[in-house]
Design a protein around this motif. Structure first.
Motif, PDB file in Angstrom:
ATOM      1  N   GLU A 169       1.691   0.972   3.190  1.00  0.00           N
ATOM      2  CA  GLU A 169       2.543   2.022   2.620  1.00  0.00           C
ATOM      3  C   GLU A 169       1.655   3.174   2.193  1.00  0.00           C
ATOM      4  OE1 GLU A 169       5.687  -1.197   0.775  1.00  0.00           O
ATOM      5  OE2 GLU A 169       4.872   0.373  -0.534  1.00  0.00           O
ATOM      6  N   PHE A 170       2.121   4.391   2.440  1.00  0.00           N
ATOM      7  CA  PHE A 170       1.294   5.546   2.123  1.00  0.00           C
ATOM      8  C   PHE A 170       2.200   6.754   1.985  1.00  0.00           C
ATOM      9  CE2 PHE A 170       1.427   4.415   6.575  1.00  0.00           C
ATOM     10  CZ  PHE A 170       1.827   5.587   7.202  1.00  0.00           C
ATOM     11  N   ILE A 192       7.334   4.059   3.970  1.00  0.00           N
ATOM     12  CA  ILE A 192       7.474   2.636   3.694  1.00  0.00           C
ATOM     13  C   ILE A 192       8.110   2.005   4.920  1.00  0.00           C
ATOM     14  CG2 ILE A 192       8.524   0.928   2.173  1.00  0.00           C
ATOM     15  CD1 ILE A 192       8.348   3.010  -0.042  1.00  0.00           C
ATOM     16  N   VAL A 193       7.248   1.500   5.785  1.00  0.00           N
ATOM     17  CA  VAL A 193       7.715   0.925   7.035  1.00  0.00           C
ATOM     18  C   VAL A 193       8.224  -0.470   6.709  1.00  0.00           C
ATOM     19  CG1 VAL A 193       7.049   0.361   9.380  1.00  0.00           C
ATOM     20  CG2 VAL A 193       5.863   2.193   8.184  1.00  0.00           C
ATOM     21  N   GLY A 194       9.449  -0.762   7.082  1.00  0.00           N
ATOM     22  CA  GLY A 194      10.049  -2.047   6.701  1.00  0.00           C
ATOM     23  C   GLY A 194       9.268  -3.252   7.183  1.00  0.00           C
ATOM     24  N   ASN A 195       9.095  -3.372   8.486  1.00  0.00           N
ATOM     25  CA  ASN A 195       8.376  -4.530   9.016  1.00  0.00           C
ATOM     26  C   ASN A 195       7.618  -4.127  10.280  1.00  0.00           C
ATOM     27  OD1 ASN A 195      10.177  -4.757  11.276  1.00  0.00           O
ATOM     28  ND2 ASN A 195      11.636  -5.865   9.978  1.00  0.00           N
ATOM     29  N   GLU A 196       7.007  -5.113  10.911  1.00  0.00           N
ATOM     30  CA  GLU A 196       6.124  -4.816  12.046  1.00  0.00           C
ATOM     31  C   GLU A 196       6.839  -4.098  13.175  1.00  0.00           C
ATOM     32  OE1 GLU A 196       4.055  -8.328  13.308  1.00  0.00           O
ATOM     33  OE2 GLU A 196       3.652  -8.881  11.235  1.00  0.00           O
ATOM     34  N   SER A 197       8.140  -4.356  13.326  1.00  0.00           N
ATOM     35  CA  SER A 197       8.843  -3.760  14.463  1.00  0.00           C
ATOM     36  C   SER A 197       9.768  -2.606  14.062  1.00  0.00           C
ATOM     37  CB  SER A 197       9.625  -4.840  15.207  1.00  0.00           C
ATOM     38  OG  SER A 197      10.411  -5.579  14.315  1.00  0.00           O
ATOM     39  N   LEU A 238      -1.658  12.522   5.953  1.00  0.00           N
ATOM     40  CA  LEU A 238      -1.350  11.142   5.605  1.00  0.00           C
ATOM     41  C   LEU A 238      -2.254  10.781   4.443  1.00  0.00           C
ATOM     42  CD1 LEU A 238      -1.379  11.140   9.127  1.00  0.00           C
ATOM     43  CD2 LEU A 238       0.268   9.474   8.267  1.00  0.00           C
ATOM     44  N   VAL A 239      -1.669  10.303   3.367  1.00  0.00           N
ATOM     45  CA  VAL A 239      -2.415  10.105   2.137  1.00  0.00           C
ATOM     46  C   VAL A 239      -2.419   8.631   1.755  1.00  0.00           C
ATOM     47  CG1 VAL A 239      -2.589  10.743  -0.288  1.00  0.00           C
ATOM     48  CG2 VAL A 239      -1.824  12.437   1.388  1.00  0.00           C
ATOM     49  N   ASN A 240      -3.624   8.097   1.639  1.00  0.00           N
ATOM     50  CA  ASN A 240      -3.787   6.694   1.273  1.00  0.00           C
ATOM     51  C   ASN A 240      -3.495   6.523  -0.214  1.00  0.00           C
ATOM     52  OD1 ASN A 240      -4.874   4.138   0.568  1.00  0.00           O
ATOM     53  ND2 ASN A 240      -6.236   4.236   2.356  1.00  0.00           N
ATOM     54  N   THR A 241      -2.550   5.656  -0.544  1.00  0.00           N
ATOM     55  CA  THR A 241      -2.186   5.449  -1.953  1.00  0.00           C
ATOM     56  C   THR A 241      -2.644   4.077  -2.447  1.00  0.00           C
ATOM     57  OG1 THR A 241      -0.030   4.660  -1.205  1.00  0.00           O
ATOM     58  CG2 THR A 241      -0.168   6.972  -1.886  1.00  0.00           C
ATOM     59  N   GLY A 242      -3.531   3.456  -1.684  1.00  0.00           N
ATOM     60  CA  GLY A 242      -4.076   2.180  -2.132  1.00  0.00           C
ATOM     61  C   GLY A 242      -3.268   0.978  -1.674  1.00  0.00           C
ATOM     62  N   ARG A 268      13.887  -7.681   2.178  1.00  0.00           N
ATOM     63  CA  ARG A 268      12.501  -7.271   2.209  1.00  0.00           C
ATOM     64  C   ARG A 268      12.190  -6.470   0.961  1.00  0.00           C
ATOM     65  NH1 ARG A 268       9.771  -8.129   6.363  1.00  0.00           N
ATOM     66  NH2 ARG A 268      11.688  -8.858   7.326  1.00  0.00           N
ATOM     67  N   LEU A 269      11.095  -6.810   0.349  1.00  0.00           N
ATOM     68  CA  LEU A 269      10.695  -6.056  -0.840  1.00  0.00           C
ATOM     69  C   LEU A 269       9.523  -5.159  -0.496  1.00  0.00           C
ATOM     70  CD1 LEU A 269      10.950  -8.969  -3.383  1.00  0.00           C
ATOM     71  CD2 LEU A 269      12.399  -6.947  -3.330  1.00  0.00           C
ATOM     72  N   THR A 270       9.541  -3.961  -1.049  1.00  0.00           N
ATOM     73  CA  THR A 270       8.482  -3.004  -0.776  1.00  0.00           C
ATOM     74  C   THR A 270       7.975  -2.480  -2.116  1.00  0.00           C
ATOM     75  OG1 THR A 270       9.996  -1.140  -0.834  1.00  0.00           O
ATOM     76  CG2 THR A 270       9.715  -2.246   1.285  1.00  0.00           C
ATOM     77  N   ALA A 271       6.991  -1.587  -2.061  1.00  0.00           N
ATOM     78  CA  ALA A 271       6.510  -0.973  -3.301  1.00  0.00           C
ATOM     79  C   ALA A 271       7.662  -0.250  -3.973  1.00  0.00           C
ATOM     80  CB  ALA A 271       5.376  -0.001  -3.001  1.00  0.00           C
ATOM     81  N   LYS A 272       8.594   0.275  -3.185  1.00  0.00           N
ATOM     82  CA  LYS A 272       9.731   0.974  -3.774  1.00  0.00           C
ATOM     83  C   LYS A 272      10.697  -0.009  -4.459  1.00  0.00           C
ATOM     84  CE  LYS A 272       8.884   5.359  -2.969  1.00  0.00           C
ATOM     85  NZ  LYS A 272       9.562   6.400  -2.233  1.00  0.00           N
TER      86      LYS A 272
END
Ligand code: NAG
Ligand code: NAG
Ligand code: NAG
Ligand code: NAG
Ligand code: NAG
Ligand code: NAG
Ligand code: NAG
Ligand code: NAG
Ligand code: NAG
Length: 658
Positions: free
Chosen positions: A120-121, A134-139, A159-163, A535-539
């Motif tokens: 995620e970035f 925030i890309v959901g999954n590999e596909s 594109l910014v790296n947020t860790g 699916r859980l994400t940083a969001k």
């Protein structure tokens, strides 16, 4: 009321019956296939893609794993550029100053790095935040789109790296639009939705059907039926694809209006809505079709009389109404109309005013000092349990017959305990009387246990035996926030500054992690998108954190039993609509807080709990706003010579247990 203060409508009649045929050109299109290692090729839609090497110096070329290539027809998604180095990496693309461009960035992870871990970035337009990726999954193919008129001849897309993993990008597309179409004085338009009102096809529509290569998603509303024609429809500056203009939706029940609602949840969001109409039926002398449009029950525009076989576009700019972020549009028959309303296509955008130019960024070079907060890596070991299901007998043993109560809520209690291997745990037991409320409990917890989310490793297991329902968590021994919030005497009430500090510290440190831990199986904290995506994400963490913020602000339970507005978020948006912040903030503070910081934090919390994750801020952004709020409150206190009491309370999982 300011509701319609910024309302501006325009009607663009169709040109006469111009026959649009397939001789579409792609003048000015820039189609960049990131990481392709082929100088150029013609893709399946007939558009020519070029390798991105001329637009960026950094990053490395990668291909998605072979399986994903065959899955997706679009060749420009097969390769990508990945940015393991540097915080911020930018594409520099030459454009025409002042021209409106549709800019689209696409992302397909496709396990290119064999890590099976989707990063995620952030995505920036020059120095301005465009959106989180925030890309959901590999596909998942994730698409970000904006309509923007650059103020110089270059655009930097960064594109910014947020860790949270290595940023990457699959393709980048620029499509010049007719300046008369989407241009406005309010800012750039971020795509929210673009739909045919009644699609004749289940396929996504793009170039060459759409000369600007807008992507239209197939859709149909259950209460609407199509009217169609094979004749050619005259076009206007919006150049809506024929396939959409040849199919209009009309209500199944001709006496009912056509209604659709847009939910942004955020009260302050500003919408741009474009509606495209074409009359497809020849009227008898005694027939007519005229309709008005309303928003939230109030007349907005009309009567609209769509022209036969021509495109009529009606658009609203800057609608700021939306009680509770919900915008209810209705298209309804005007008095004289004998025929029901129609609608062909809708576009919905939110508007974003970018303050800096898109070239504002250190020499266009990689700026490694960009990151404002250091990404922190929480250190939670994943516990591998063969069977996460515990018996009630085991729970009794674990907690030494519920010896030590850590916290108590309206229908759950939390006890301290030890696993066989000595690991300390918190055991949350649901009260027996609430058992029937949680029929789905086991299925839901099992789901949570199978989700491979780094922030959820601390849920160890569960118990579901008759009336005994429990969750077993990693234990965090710390002070108890809830106790402070629930203090009995007013003297003990946690001050506004204290609350802001807790909020900042928990957002900054491993707060999000703790929050996720807590929410597993805890109703009310869970990202609503999770129920659709599993699916859980940083969001998702941001959502849960938003709920916690609302608790800290209001000192109200997350869920009350009383009918309407039973969730804290609904209650706050209801109170917000009333406009009185003082009734939202914990009454026991007796107004002893900085009012601006209160507005700011409530607004922030409401952004965090947006139903759609794209509307939620990033955790970095949350930290910045919270720090602002804290400074405001401190300034107020200092101005009053009012030294705050030291209220050092840490937020952690068991503190939030209820
Ligand atoms: C990706 O695949 C293409 C086509 O097979 C090949 O030409 C290219 O070298 C590959 N790139 C990488 C980085 O492996
Ligand atoms: C990936 O997510 C999409 C929804 O975005 C879903 O339809 C699909 O089944 C998921 N694929 C996998 C492999 O989980
Ligand atoms: C679209 O898909 C739905 C469900 O798969 C199907 O019922 C319908 O017939 C399809 N419509 C067309 C036009 O293919
Ligand atoms: C159509 O809508 C009208 C007004 O809402 C209602 O009175 C009528 O019963 C509806 N007809 C049908 C067939 O549902
Ligand atoms: C309109 O006129 C046609 C015949 O010309 C007639 O059949 C129809 O009932 C009329 N409709 C209305 C609404 O008066
Ligand atoms: C539609 O709008 C017109 C123009 O404002 C108005 O005169 C008419 O009463 C409206 N019709 C309805 C049914 O609201
Ligand atoms: C980053 O900041 C540090 C300290 O402020 C400075 O010494 C360094 O040169 C900066 N690096 C870049 C690439 O600007
Ligand atoms: C979730 O965990 C990851 C890595 O363990 C961390 O980078 C991320 O910040 C955590 N999420 C939040 C919101 O704290
Ligand atoms: C909160 O955490 C900090 C840093 O880990 C620690 O120094 C402090 O003692 C803790 N406060 C309480 C009340 O537990």
């Amino acid at each position: 009321m300011e509701k319609f203060g910024c309302f501006l409508f325009s009607l663009l009649g169709g040109f006469a019956l111009i026959v649009l045929v397939h001789a579409q050109d792609q003048t000015g299109f820039i189609s960049i296939d990131c990481g392709a290692e082929i100088s150029s090729y013609t893709g399946e839609t007939g558009l020519t893609y070029v390798w991105d090497a001329n637009f960026i110096d950094t990053g490395i070329n990668k291909n998605v794993t072979v399986g994903y290539q065959s899955d997706f027809q679009l060749q420009h998604l097969w390769s990508l550029r990945s940015f393991p180095e540097g915080i911020r990496n930018c594409y520099n693309v030459k454009v025409k100053k002042g021209t409106s461009y549709l800019i689209r960035a696409r992302f397909l992870y496709g396990n290119y790095d064999s890590q099976t871990k989707v990063p995620e970035f952030d995505l920036h337009l020059g120095a301005n935040m465009w959106d989180s990726v925030i890309v959901g999954n590999e596909s998942t193919i994730l698409t970000k789109e904006i309509i923007h008129a650059p103020s110089s001849n270059y655009i930097y897309i960064c594109l910014v790296n947020t860790g949270s993993g290595t940023p990457f990008i699959s393709s980048l597309e620029f499509r010049p639009l007719k300046n008369t179409a989407y241009r406005n004085e309010y800012g750039s338009l971020i795509l929210f939705a673009r739909l045919g009102a009644h699609s004749l096809t289940n396929e996504t529509i793009g170039f060459p059907d759409d000369v600007f290569d807008r992507i239209w998603l197939p859709h149909s509303f259950p209460k609407w039926d199509p009217i169609t024609t094979l004749l050619t429809i005259g076009s206007n500056d919006f150049r809506i694809p024929q396939i959409l203009m040849r199919s209009a939706a009309t209500p199944k029940n001709a006496s009912e209006p056509m209604q659709f609602a847009i939910n942004t949840l955020v009260k302050t969001s500003k919408l741009f809505v474009y509606m495209h109409f074409s009359e497809l039926e020849v009227h008898l002398p005694n027939q007519s079709r005229q309709f008005n449009i309303s928003l939230d029950g109030q007349y907005l525009h009309g009567p609209v009389v769509p022209e036969y076989l021509a495109t009529t576009t009606v658009y609203s700019t800057y609608v700021t109404s939306g009680k509770k972020g919900r915008y209810e549009f209705s298209i309804y028959k005007a008095e004289k109309s004998t025929l029901p309303p129609i609608l062909n296509a809708i576009e919905i955008y939110t508007v974003e005013q970018f303050l800096q130019s898109e070239t504002d960024q250190v020499d266009g070079k990689v700026d490694t000092n960009f990151s404002r907060t250091d990404p922190k890596t929480p250190n939670i070991g994943a516990l591998k349990l063969k069977n996460p299901r515990f018996t009630y007998t085991e729970i009794v043993k674990m907690t030494n017959n519920f010896e030590m109560l850590l916290g108590e809520g309206s229908f759950r209690k939390v006890f301290h305990g030890y696993l066989d291997d000595g690991t300390e745990v918190a055991v949350k037991m649901l009260s027996e009387s609430s058992r029937q409320r949680y029929d789905q409990f086991e299925a839901e917890v099992k789901l949570l246990l199978t989700v491979h989310h780094r922030n959820l490793t601390a849920l160890y297991g569960y118990c579901d035996e008759g009336n005994h329902v429990g969750l077993i968590y990693e234990c965090m021994a710390n002070g108890n926030l809830k106790e402070h919030l629930r203090a009995d005497s007013n003297a003990d009430v946690l001050s506004w500054e204290g609350r802001l500090r807790i909020a900042v510290e928990s957002a900054q440190g491993e707060g999000g992690t703790h929050v996720s831990t807590v929410i597993a199986g805890t109703f009310g904290y869970l990202d609503p998108e999770y129920f659709q995506t599993n699916r859980l994400t940083a969001k998702s963490d941001v959502y849960s954190f938003g709920v916690v913020l609302l608790e800290i602000i209001t000192n109200r339970p997350v869920i009350t039993n009383t009918g309407e507005n039973s969730h804290i978020k609904q209650w706050v948006s209801f109170m917000l609509a009333e406009g009185d912040i003082k009734n939202i903030v914990d009454q026991r503070l007796q107004g002893d807080f900085d009012i601006n910081s209160a507005w700011k934090i409530v607004e922030l919390a409401m952004y965090c709990v947006s139903t759609t994750s794209i509307r939620r801020p990033t955790m970095n952004h949350v930290v910045i706003v919270l720090n602002d709020c804290l400074s405001m409150e401190r300034a107020r206190r200092n101005a009053h010579g009012n030294e705050p009491k030291d209220q050092n309370v840490n937020l952690s999982s068991d503190q939030l247990a209820r």
